[in-house]
Design a protein around this motif. Sequence first.
Motif, PDB file in Angstrom:
ATOM      1  N   LEU A 210       0.808  -1.217   0.000  1.00  0.00           N
ATOM      2  CA  LEU A 210       0.000   0.000   0.000  1.00  0.00           C
ATOM      3  C   LEU A 210       0.843   1.268   0.000  1.00  0.00           C
ATOM      4  CD1 LEU A 210      -2.804  -1.085   2.515  1.00  0.00           C
ATOM      5  CD2 LEU A 210      -2.869  -1.101   0.017  1.00  0.00           C
ATOM      6  N   ALA A 211       2.148   1.122  -0.146  1.00  0.00           N
ATOM      7  CA  ALA A 211       3.066   2.274  -0.236  1.00  0.00           C
ATOM      8  C   ALA A 211       2.910   3.224   0.945  1.00  0.00           C
ATOM      9  CB  ALA A 211       2.849   3.025  -1.551  1.00  0.00           C
ATOM     10  N   ILE A 212       2.919   2.660   2.129  1.00  0.00           N
ATOM     11  CA  ILE A 212       2.798   3.457   3.349  1.00  0.00           C
ATOM     12  C   ILE A 212       4.195   3.839   3.821  1.00  0.00           C
ATOM     13  CG2 ILE A 212       1.994   3.490   5.737  1.00  0.00           C
ATOM     14  CD1 ILE A 212      -0.083   1.394   4.946  1.00  0.00           C
ATOM     15  N   THR A 213       4.450   5.135   3.889  1.00  0.00           N
ATOM     16  CA  THR A 213       5.775   5.615   4.290  1.00  0.00           C
ATOM     17  C   THR A 213       5.739   6.423   5.588  1.00  0.00           C
ATOM     18  OG1 THR A 213       5.503   7.590   2.904  1.00  0.00           O
ATOM     19  CG2 THR A 213       6.583   5.677   1.896  1.00  0.00           C
ATOM     20  N   ALA A 226      -3.981   5.077   8.352  1.00  0.00           N
ATOM     21  CA  ALA A 226      -4.801   4.020   7.746  1.00  0.00           C
ATOM     22  C   ALA A 226      -5.991   4.613   7.002  1.00  0.00           C
ATOM     23  CB  ALA A 226      -5.267   3.049   8.829  1.00  0.00           C
ATOM     24  N   LYS A 227      -6.640   5.619   7.577  1.00  0.00           N
ATOM     25  CA  LYS A 227      -7.767   6.264   6.905  1.00  0.00           C
ATOM     26  C   LYS A 227      -7.320   6.961   5.628  1.00  0.00           C
ATOM     27  CE  LYS A 227     -10.778   7.112  10.897  1.00  0.00           C
ATOM     28  NZ  LYS A 227     -11.428   8.145  11.751  1.00  0.00           N
ATOM     29  N   GLN A 228      -6.164   7.596   5.690  1.00  0.00           N
ATOM     30  CA  GLN A 228      -5.639   8.274   4.507  1.00  0.00           C
ATOM     31  C   GLN A 228      -5.379   7.281   3.382  1.00  0.00           C
ATOM     32  OE1 GLN A 228      -2.099  10.541   5.296  1.00  0.00           O
ATOM     33  NE2 GLN A 228      -1.812  11.168   3.181  1.00  0.00           N
ATOM     34  N   VAL A 229      -4.871   6.111   3.721  1.00  0.00           N
ATOM     35  CA  VAL A 229      -4.604   5.078   2.718  1.00  0.00           C
ATOM     36  C   VAL A 229      -5.911   4.614   2.073  1.00  0.00           C
ATOM     37  CG1 VAL A 229      -3.811   2.704   2.393  1.00  0.00           C
ATOM     38  CG2 VAL A 229      -2.466   4.294   3.777  1.00  0.00           C
ATOM     39  N   GLY A 232      -7.442   7.118  -0.388  1.00  0.00           N
ATOM     40  CA  GLY A 232      -6.654   7.497  -1.559  1.00  0.00           C
ATOM     41  C   GLY A 232      -7.276   7.007  -2.851  1.00  0.00           C
ATOM     42  N   ASP A 233      -7.238   7.844  -3.886  1.00  0.00           N
ATOM     43  CA  ASP A 233      -7.838   7.497  -5.174  1.00  0.00           C
ATOM     44  C   ASP A 233      -6.871   6.762  -6.101  1.00  0.00           C
ATOM     45  OD1 ASP A 233     -10.314   8.556  -4.590  1.00  0.00           O
ATOM     46  OD2 ASP A 233      -9.781  10.562  -5.293  1.00  0.00           O
ATOM     47  N   GLY A 234      -5.597   6.766  -5.785  1.00  0.00           N
ATOM     48  CA  GLY A 234      -4.627   6.218  -6.721  1.00  0.00           C
ATOM     49  C   GLY A 234      -4.476   4.711  -6.684  1.00  0.00           C
ATOM     50  N   GLN A 235      -5.059   4.025  -5.705  1.00  0.00           N
ATOM     51  CA  GLN A 235      -4.859   2.583  -5.599  1.00  0.00           C
ATOM     52  C   GLN A 235      -6.159   1.863  -5.201  1.00  0.00           C
ATOM     53  OE1 GLN A 235      -1.690   2.153  -2.790  1.00  0.00           O
ATOM     54  NE2 GLN A 235      -2.753   3.227  -1.145  1.00  0.00           N
ATOM     55  N   ARG A 236      -7.239   2.239  -5.856  1.00  0.00           N
ATOM     56  CA  ARG A 236      -8.529   1.640  -5.523  1.00  0.00           C
ATOM     57  C   ARG A 236      -8.533   0.132  -5.772  1.00  0.00           C
ATOM     58  NH1 ARG A 236     -13.060   5.982  -7.803  1.00  0.00           N
ATOM     59  NH2 ARG A 236     -12.385   7.748  -6.491  1.00  0.00           N
ATOM     60  N   PHE A 237      -7.939  -0.288  -6.880  1.00  0.00           N
ATOM     61  CA  PHE A 237      -7.902  -1.730  -7.166  1.00  0.00           C
ATOM     62  C   PHE A 237      -7.084  -2.459  -6.115  1.00  0.00           C
ATOM     63  CE2 PHE A 237      -5.461  -5.291  -8.886  1.00  0.00           C
ATOM     64  CZ  PHE A 237      -6.484  -6.155  -9.218  1.00  0.00           C
ATOM     65  N   TRP A 238      -5.937  -1.900  -5.735  1.00  0.00           N
ATOM     66  CA  TRP A 238      -5.078  -2.571  -4.766  1.00  0.00           C
ATOM     67  C   TRP A 238      -5.728  -2.634  -3.383  1.00  0.00           C
ATOM     68  CZ3 TRP A 238      -1.707  -5.933  -5.862  1.00  0.00           C
ATOM     69  CH2 TRP A 238      -0.963  -5.846  -7.034  1.00  0.00           C
ATOM     70  N   LEU A 239      -6.564  -1.677  -3.075  1.00  0.00           N
ATOM     71  CA  LEU A 239      -7.286  -1.748  -1.802  1.00  0.00           C
ATOM     72  C   LEU A 239      -8.273  -2.908  -1.815  1.00  0.00           C
ATOM     73  CD1 LEU A 239      -7.984   2.007  -0.989  1.00  0.00           C
ATOM     74  CD2 LEU A 239      -6.473   0.447   0.234  1.00  0.00           C
ATOM     75  N   HIS A 278     -14.460  -1.048   6.509  1.00  0.00           N
ATOM     76  CA  HIS A 278     -14.230  -0.946   7.958  1.00  0.00           C
ATOM     77  C   HIS A 278     -13.266  -2.034   8.423  1.00  0.00           C
ATOM     78  CE1 HIS A 278     -14.904  -0.887  12.297  1.00  0.00           C
ATOM     79  NE2 HIS A 278     -15.190  -2.168  12.221  1.00  0.00           N
ATOM     80  N   CYS A 279     -13.495  -3.267   7.975  1.00  0.00           N
ATOM     81  CA  CYS A 279     -12.613  -4.367   8.381  1.00  0.00           C
ATOM     82  C   CYS A 279     -11.192  -4.149   7.871  1.00  0.00           C
ATOM     83  CB  CYS A 279     -13.163  -5.699   7.856  1.00  0.00           C
ATOM     84  SG  CYS A 279     -14.721  -6.206   8.618  1.00  0.00           S
ATOM     85  N   LEU A 280     -11.063  -3.652   6.637  1.00  0.00           N
ATOM     86  CA  LEU A 280      -9.732  -3.375   6.098  1.00  0.00           C
ATOM     87  C   LEU A 280      -9.065  -2.251   6.872  1.00  0.00           C
ATOM     88  CD1 LEU A 280      -7.554  -3.925   4.002  1.00  0.00           C
ATOM     89  CD2 LEU A 280      -8.726  -2.314   2.467  1.00  0.00           C
ATOM     90  N   LEU A 281      -9.832  -1.260   7.306  1.00  0.00           N
ATOM     91  CA  LEU A 281      -9.275  -0.173   8.110  1.00  0.00           C
ATOM     92  C   LEU A 281      -8.677  -0.710   9.407  1.00  0.00           C
ATOM     93  CD1 LEU A 281      -8.910   2.900   8.590  1.00  0.00           C
ATOM     94  CD2 LEU A 281     -11.169   2.884   9.678  1.00  0.00           C
ATOM     95  N   VAL A 282      -9.381  -1.630  10.048  1.00  0.00           N
ATOM     96  CA  VAL A 282      -8.860  -2.237  11.274  1.00  0.00           C
ATOM     97  C   VAL A 282      -7.554  -2.965  10.986  1.00  0.00           C
ATOM     98  CG1 VAL A 282      -9.302  -3.975  13.057  1.00  0.00           C
ATOM     99  CG2 VAL A 282     -11.137  -2.446  12.334  1.00  0.00           C
ATOM    100  N   GLU A 283      -7.508  -3.701   9.883  1.00  0.00           N
ATOM    101  CA  GLU A 283      -6.305  -4.464   9.532  1.00  0.00           C
ATOM    102  C   GLU A 283      -5.129  -3.545   9.207  1.00  0.00           C
ATOM    103  OE1 GLU A 283      -5.073  -7.429   9.359  1.00  0.00           O
ATOM    104  OE2 GLU A 283      -6.782  -8.644   9.972  1.00  0.00           O
ATOM    105  N   VAL A 284      -5.375  -2.534   8.399  1.00  0.00           N
ATOM    106  CA  VAL A 284      -4.288  -1.616   8.024  1.00  0.00           C
ATOM    107  C   VAL A 284      -3.781  -0.876   9.257  1.00  0.00           C
ATOM    108  CG1 VAL A 284      -3.687   0.418   6.660  1.00  0.00           C
ATOM    109  CG2 VAL A 284      -5.112  -1.372   5.658  1.00  0.00           C
ATOM    110  N   PHE A 285      -4.699  -0.419  10.108  1.00  0.00           N
ATOM    111  CA  PHE A 285      -4.310   0.231  11.361  1.00  0.00           C
ATOM    112  C   PHE A 285      -3.420  -0.685  12.197  1.00  0.00           C
ATOM    113  CE2 PHE A 285      -5.365   0.138  15.913  1.00  0.00           C
ATOM    114  CZ  PHE A 285      -4.879   1.359  16.328  1.00  0.00           C
ATOM    115  N   PHE A 286      -3.833  -1.928  12.329  1.00  0.00           N
ATOM    116  CA  PHE A 286      -3.060  -2.886  13.126  1.00  0.00           C
ATOM    117  C   PHE A 286      -1.652  -3.061  12.568  1.00  0.00           C
ATOM    118  CE2 PHE A 286      -1.864  -7.406  13.908  1.00  0.00           C
ATOM    119  CZ  PHE A 286      -1.749  -7.347  15.289  1.00  0.00           C
TER     120      PHE A 286
END
Length: 367
Positions: A210-213, A226-229, A232-239, A278-286
């Motif tokens: 997810l290119a999180i820096t 996590a919310k910002q990720v 983001g409009d640039g990686q909708r498919f990857w999300l 919502h579930c993905l937000l929890v996972e990315v946050f974790f």
Amino acid sequence: MSADSVKSPKKVCALFSRALFGRTIFLSRCNFSSAIDSQQEISKQLGSVMGPIALFDKSFVEMLNIDEAAIFDCLYSSIICPIFYTEVLADLSKEPPGQRSAERIVGDVAKKTPIMHATPNMLHTAICMAELAGNAVEMRNVPVRSGGKPVRRPDGTVGVIYNQAPEAKAFDRWQRGQFREIERDFAFGWRKQLLEADDGLTAKLTRQILAITQEPKNLAEALAIAKQVLQGDGQRFWLLRTAYLLLGLNPRNFQRVQARWVAAGRPPLHDFAPYTAHCLLVEVFFNVAIGKKLISPDRASNRVDMAYLFYLPFSMIFISNDKLHQRAAPLFMTDKQIFVDGDDLKKISRPSIPDIPCCQMKRRVKA
């Protein structure tokens, strides 16, 4: 989240009192002449008088004695998530710390688990798959239950009946100390898999995909990242793809879901499938928090504890005595939800009820 999301013991005590008073009024007025009532009608009758819909974890049930558990069962409408069942069953494979056997420990927790006004919630992955297939998921603080059978009453109205859930049947057996061999095998395999999981590596891969820096300094910043990720409009498919990977969804259905997503105009995930987002937000946050060791990557149970947050949209109150829940859960709760510390609820529960033996009260309410 507002400051009211974590209520003071005094406010929680008021909830207890109102819940008990309303429950008594309801029982005196309820008409049980109909053989079948629709779930909607029951919700209308109970919505204003039954206790709040409460999600709880194993740490809360473990700290209650049998009387306090009966009081809690009387005052609240409980949602029991699959993670709770799994945690309880997994104790069969643990080495007992004292003289009690593993079977006795599991049986004791089962005896204290709410049964009178409890609803088993669907597994979060099953809800995500249904939503991605085009079924809307209502996140209005009420549980999602499977297995309903529509029926028509003599007056022509339609209702829904539910048989006893398989999980509830299993708990009945566990209370009697009866365990099947497949349950013991599951407990051993689940705990082994949990111990072998590498949360640090998963966090590293998630940040790469997810290119999180950004580097958070606390859990609030981790959630903001996590919310910002996810927005983001640039990686909708990857999300969408990452949701399948992190949530463990069945990959065989991905092409069908992708085709539906493309036909819908490639919308953001939070518009296409809000609960899955919502579930993905929890996972990315974790994973963001694990990467900076704001959450320990070495404590295997942290991932299990985080899984309870998948079920927050289906509850009004979340009760836990777990330290990670105390730190993280309020961040995901709305102004209409309350996080309650298990110790606080235990302390104020007994003065909030009539001075009668609670087991006697439970028998009266159940009758």
